[in-house]
Every structure is written in structure tokens, then in C-alpha cells.
Enzyme design. Structure first.
Site, PDB file in Angstrom:
ATOM      1  N   GLU A 233       0.855  -1.192   0.000  1.00  0.00           N
ATOM      2  CA  GLU A 233       0.000   0.000   0.000  1.00  0.00           C
ATOM      3  C   GLU A 233       0.885   1.234   0.000  1.00  0.00           C
ATOM      4  OE1 GLU A 233      -2.762   0.507   3.212  1.00  0.00           O
ATOM      5  OE2 GLU A 233      -3.612  -1.513   3.029  1.00  0.00           O
TER       6      GLU A 233
ATOM      7  N   GLU B   3     -13.872   5.596  -1.009  1.00  0.00           N
ATOM      8  CA  GLU B   3     -14.788   4.654  -0.363  1.00  0.00           C
ATOM      9  C   GLU B   3     -15.572   5.367   0.730  1.00  0.00           C
ATOM     10  OE1 GLU B   3     -12.659   0.774   0.445  1.00  0.00           O
ATOM     11  OE2 GLU B   3     -11.008   1.937  -0.406  1.00  0.00           O
TER      12      GLU B   3
ATOM     13  N   LYS C   5     -15.669   3.962   4.538  1.00  0.00           N
ATOM     14  CA  LYS C   5     -14.430   3.687   5.268  1.00  0.00           C
ATOM     15  C   LYS C   5     -14.410   4.491   6.554  1.00  0.00           C
ATOM     16  CE  LYS C   5      -9.850   2.312   3.828  1.00  0.00           C
ATOM     17  NZ  LYS C   5      -9.309   2.270   5.176  1.00  0.00           N
TER      18      LYS C   5
ATOM     19  N   GLU D 204      -9.379   9.235   4.978  1.00  0.00           N
ATOM     20  CA  GLU D 204      -9.475   7.802   4.668  1.00  0.00           C
ATOM     21  C   GLU D 204     -10.470   7.531   3.542  1.00  0.00           C
ATOM     22  OE1 GLU D 204      -7.713   5.293   5.819  1.00  0.00           O
ATOM     23  OE2 GLU D 204      -6.532   6.484   7.227  1.00  0.00           O
TER      24      GLU D 204
END
Length: 339
Positions: free
Chosen positions: A262, A311, A314, A320
């Protein structure tokens, strides 16, 4: 065809293959997170990877619809599939659970190009209650992979963050904090598997902006910022990866390579989170990783950008929910090239 011409044609094909393979080997992947209630169908997601030339994917659990879409696509996208954190203890405690997991999620999908199984994500040292189960779960999954005859194709590892390092500056002093990492590194070394390392210069910069410059975090420094013995560092990403390499060397893992499982930068939602910074970081990351790091110069780093989509479900800070390269409608958050 004349034999001389034929030989030359073959030599040309071999030469082209030698030239093009390194770019394919290190690959640029993107993490396919699914914490959203408005995301495209898995088949549309796989098509989006293909249309953008993204050769590698990471998923955090063996979602059957995603595996079916990959299998049906014939895309040969290289896949990291995760054993979810909440499955690690049961798999560690019961070899038959590991066998069932491998049969259901890997053997059942021969059309998927699995590359790694990530047993847990950032459990060490962040989750002490589950961290103790990571190695036995890895061992049980490995045994199940072996029993299925897939050990030459699929490597078993675990994903860790920079929190696993008790010391990281200067990079040569990198060292693991948890004692459990020594045995995990020995497992990786004996099985020819990499360490999956989540690398986020963004968070280091956000939390230490008085000591770290934005240019250093974004791959934009014009010269060496940190001199560490014979190695000079012009960006924070290299310094973080090499700190992990130094830590590996200290526990007998000199031959264990790192896969950056990541890395990314948010485009909104918090300090230094902007479209310009996110585009700069991720585009420079793509351009840079083929060069390796000062400690492993010339060794391309297989790297996965987080994440494919913004997203909306999340948890955590607003940032985030804004790491995506694409919006849920499949439009890019900002232009980026994966070449």
C-alpha cells in the site's frame, strides 16, 4: 524463410522480451478496497483496471464476486488476496480451516493469477491480541498451498506498516520492534516470499511537518536531503523502505525482498490532502519505483497504490475516504498515467 533471417528474427523477439519484462515484473498495482455502498460491479472494476493498463490488484478478502470477475475476464491481472484479520485466529488454530480456505478461495479459481496471500493486514504490532496468530496462520496456509501443488506460483506473507519498526532514522538503523518479526522473516526467507510493507509518507509528513518538507514527501527534492553513510536520500519513500530493508538484514532477512503493498496520498479531507498533492505523489511514485532504493538500487519495487476508489463507508478521518484514484462513477479524481 532463410535460416540467417530466421535466427535474427528470433534474436530480435528475445531482445524485445528482455527489454519489456522488467516493466511487467515490478508492475504497478492498485488496491481494490470495497468499503463503499456506491461502487461499480466487480466486472466493471476489472475492466477499468484493464483499460488503464493496471497489471496488479490487491483485495483484502476473497470476495467471491471479485474472484469470479477476474476469472471470467481472462485479464491475467496479478492478485494479492488477503486472509481477513478476523479469520487469522481460526486458521492459525485449525489446519483444516486453512485447507478449506485455500480450496474455496484459490483452488476453486484456476483462472485467477494469484501471486501472494496476505495473512492479515497490519496486525503486527497494532493488534496484540491477534498478532500472535499471524505466523501459525501463515504456516497453515503455506502447508495448504503446498498440498494443492501451488507453492511455485503463490507466496504467503503478511502485510505490516511502518509501526513495525522501533527505529527508522537514519534508514541504516532500521530495526523491528516486535520480537515475533524475527520468526516471520525466517519463514519468508525459507519460502522465497517477500515482506508486504504498507508505506505512507503522507502520514509521516502530516505528523512531522516541522521536520519533513513537502518536497521530500512528494519526490520533488532537487538534491540529497538525508545522507546516511554511503546512501543519499532524496525522498521519504526510499528512506522508509530502506529502513525496513535494514531491519530485515538485522534478523537474517537479507534476501527477503519488499513488496510495497500500500502507498498513496489523499486528495481531500485533511492536512496537505489535495488533488495536486495526491496526483504529484502517485504519479511520481509510479515513475520512481522501477529504479529501486539507494539500498537496493536497480531492483524495481512491486508497488500497490491505495486505492482504486474513494470509499464512502471507510472509517477513520475524512482523508481515509479520499485516497481513491477514481470516483465510484469510474471517472478519475485526477489524471494519472500507469505507464
Amino acid at each position: 524463410m532463410d535460416k540467417f533471417i530466421c535466427v535474427n528474427v528470433i534474436c530480435t523477439i528475445v531482445l524485445i522480451s528482455l527489454i519489456t519484462v522488467p516493466n511487467r515484473v515490478h508492475g504497478i498495482g492498485v488496491c481494490y478496497g470495497r468499503d463503499g455502498d456506491n461502487l461499480p460491479s466487480p466486472s466493471d472494476v476489472v475492466a477499468l483496471y484493464g483499460s488503464n493498463g493496471i497489471s496488479n490488484m490487491r483485495i483484502y478478502s476473497p470476495a467471491q464476486d471479485a474472484l469470479q470477475a477476474l476469472s471470467a475476464s481472462g485479464s491475467n491481472i496479478q492478485l494479492i488476496v488477503g486472509v481477513p484479520n478476523d479469520n487469522v485466529q481460526s486458521i492459525a488454530s485449525d489446519p483444516s480451516a486453512a485447507t478449506s480456505w485455500v480450496q474455496s478461495n484459490i483452488v476453486a479459481f484456476p483462472g485467477v493469477a494469484f501471486s501472494y496471500v496476505a495473512v492479515g493486514n497490519e496486525l503486527i504490532p497494532e493488534n496484540p491480541g491477534l498478532a500472535q496468530f499471524v505466523l501459525p496462520a501463515m504456516q497453515n496456509i503455506q502447508n495448504a498451498i503446498n498440498a494443492a501443488g501451488l507453492q511455485s506460483r503463490i507466496r504467503v506473507s503478511t502485510a505490516v506498516s511502518a509501526a513495525v519498526l522501533s527505529q527508522s532514522f537514519p534508514p541504516s538503523q532500521g530495526a523491528f520492534g516486535p520480537d515475533s518479526m524475527r520468526a516471520i522473516v525466517q519463514f519468508l526467507a525459507s519460502n522465497g516470499a517477500p515482506l508486504l510493507f504498507n508505506v505512507y509518507p503522507y502520514f509521516s509528513y502530516r505528523d512531522n511537518s516541522a521536520q519533513i518538507s513537502l518536497d521530500y514527501a512528494l519526490f520533488q527534492s532537487s538534491g540529497v536531503v538525508v545522507q546516511d553513510g554511503q546512501f543519499g536520500y532524496q525522498n521519504l519513500f526510499d528512506a522508509m523502505v530502506d529502513a525496513a530493508y535494514a531491519a530485515l538484514e538485522k534478523v537474517g532477512g537479507s534476501n527477503v525482498r519488499i513488496v510495497v503493498s500500500e502507498s498513496g496520498w489523499p486528495s481531500a479531507g485533511g492536512f496537505a490532502a489535495s488533488i495536486d498533492n495526491a496526483r504529484t505523489y502517485n504519479q511520481n511514485l509510479i515513475r520512481h519505483v522501477g529504479q529501486g532504493t539507494p539500498r537496493r538500487s536497480g531492483n524495481a519495487i512491486e508497488t500497490y497504490i491505495f486505492a482504486m476508489f474513494n470509499e464512502n463507508q471507510k472509517g477513520g478521518d475524512e482523508t481515509e475516504r479520499n485516497f481513491g484514484l477514481f470516483r465510484p462513477d469510474r471517472q478519475p479524481v485526477y489524471p494519472i498515467s500507469f505507464n
